[in-house]
Design a protein around this motif. Sequence first.
Motif, PDB file in Angstrom:
ATOM      1  N   VAL A   1       0.483  -0.952   0.112  1.00 58.68           N
ATOM      2  CA  VAL A   1       0.158   0.032  -0.363  1.00 58.68           C
ATOM      3  C   VAL A   1       0.512   1.141  -0.068  1.00 58.68           C
ATOM      4  CG1 VAL A   1      -2.075   1.239   1.225  1.00 58.68           C
ATOM      5  CG2 VAL A   1      -1.964  -1.232   1.179  1.00 58.68           C
ATOM      6  N   SER A   2       1.674   1.044   0.921  1.00 56.10           N
ATOM      7  CA  SER A   2       2.991   2.474   0.820  1.00 56.10           C
ATOM      8  C   SER A   2       3.182   3.028  -0.639  1.00 56.10           C
ATOM      9  CB  SER A   2       3.906   2.037   1.639  1.00 56.10           C
ATOM     10  OG  SER A   2       4.609   2.935   2.425  1.00 56.10           O
TER      11      SER A   2
ATOM     12  N   ALA B   1       7.200   8.117   1.217  1.00 54.32           N
ATOM     13  CA  ALA B   1       8.127   7.904   0.970  1.00 54.32           C
ATOM     14  C   ALA B   1       8.500   6.620   2.158  1.00 54.32           C
ATOM     15  CB  ALA B   1       8.945   9.691   1.272  1.00 54.32           C
ATOM     16  N   SER B   2       7.594   6.722   3.658  1.00 53.17           N
ATOM     17  CA  SER B   2       8.371   6.114   4.365  1.00 53.17           C
ATOM     18  C   SER B   2       7.071   4.850   4.829  1.00 53.17           C
ATOM     19  CB  SER B   2       8.364   6.604   5.494  1.00 53.17           C
ATOM     20  OG  SER B   2       8.647   5.971   7.245  1.00 53.17           O
ATOM     21  N   ILE B   3       7.386   3.983   5.258  1.00 52.55           N
ATOM     22  CA  ILE B   3       5.896   3.017   5.643  1.00 52.55           C
ATOM     23  C   ILE B   3       5.124   3.830   7.119  1.00 52.55           C
ATOM     24  CG2 ILE B   3       5.451   1.334   6.607  1.00 52.55           C
ATOM     25  CD1 ILE B   3       6.994  -0.322   4.305  1.00 52.55           C
ATOM     26  N   ASP B   4       5.899   5.159   7.736  1.00 49.69           N
ATOM     27  CA  ASP B   4       5.247   5.271   8.774  1.00 49.69           C
ATOM     28  C   ASP B   4       4.794   6.516   8.181  1.00 49.69           C
ATOM     29  OD1 ASP B   4       7.457   4.629  10.579  1.00 49.69           O
ATOM     30  OD2 ASP B   4       9.017   6.099  10.456  1.00 49.69           O
ATOM     31  N   THR B   5       3.860   6.994   7.123  1.00 47.35           N
ATOM     32  CA  THR B   5       3.304   8.173   6.584  1.00 47.35           C
ATOM     33  C   THR B   5       2.082   6.363   6.278  1.00 47.35           C
ATOM     34  OG1 THR B   5       5.155   9.291   5.925  1.00 47.35           O
ATOM     35  CG2 THR B   5       2.712   8.905   4.769  1.00 47.35           C
ATOM     36  N   THR B   6       2.664   4.701   5.845  1.00 49.57           N
ATOM     37  CA  THR B   6       1.371   4.960   5.435  1.00 49.57           C
ATOM     38  C   THR B   6       0.191   4.396   6.955  1.00 49.57           C
ATOM     39  OG1 THR B   6       2.004   4.051   3.979  1.00 49.57           O
ATOM     40  CG2 THR B   6       0.560   2.389   3.960  1.00 49.57           C
ATOM     41  N   SER B   7       1.521   3.902   8.198  1.00 48.46           N
ATOM     42  CA  SER B   7       1.257   3.273   9.388  1.00 48.46           C
ATOM     43  C   SER B   7      -0.131   4.592   9.909  1.00 48.46           C
ATOM     44  CB  SER B   7       2.067   3.296  10.531  1.00 48.46           C
ATOM     45  OG  SER B   7       2.828   4.562  10.702  1.00 48.46           O
ATOM     46  N   ILE B   8      -0.107   6.159   9.262  1.00 49.76           N
ATOM     47  CA  ILE B   8      -0.978   6.940  10.283  1.00 49.76           C
ATOM     48  C   ILE B   8      -2.288   6.067  10.000  1.00 49.76           C
ATOM     49  CG2 ILE B   8      -1.679   8.762   9.939  1.00 49.76           C
ATOM     50  CD1 ILE B   8       1.484   9.442   9.326  1.00 49.76           C
TER      51      ILE B   8
END
Length: 95
Positions: A59-60, A66-73
């Motif tokens: 999905v990311s 740019a980062s999975i951190d963004t998708t994890s939101i």
Amino acid sequence: MVCPQVLPDLGLVLTHPAAAKSTAEAGLDLRRFEGASTHWMRHTFVRQALVDGVLIEVVSELAGHASIDTTSIYSTQELARKIKAVQGMRRRVAV
């Protein structure tokens, strides 16, 4: 009626009769997409992909994050939505 198709990596929104057909076949209301922003469509795509069990790494990448951190939101938001739903259910059962 033509449904917009979003290509976020290119910054484009395209209209195509096939997109309208796909939307109709999926049972979606095309009117919801007429005034939809690209942000809303991206958000909806990412959230629904995670709900459907697509790996967060996939999905990311598809979302161009740019980062999975963004998708994890999005997954955190989804968990909060589920918790709220269960809490509401528990109150109905307890009454």
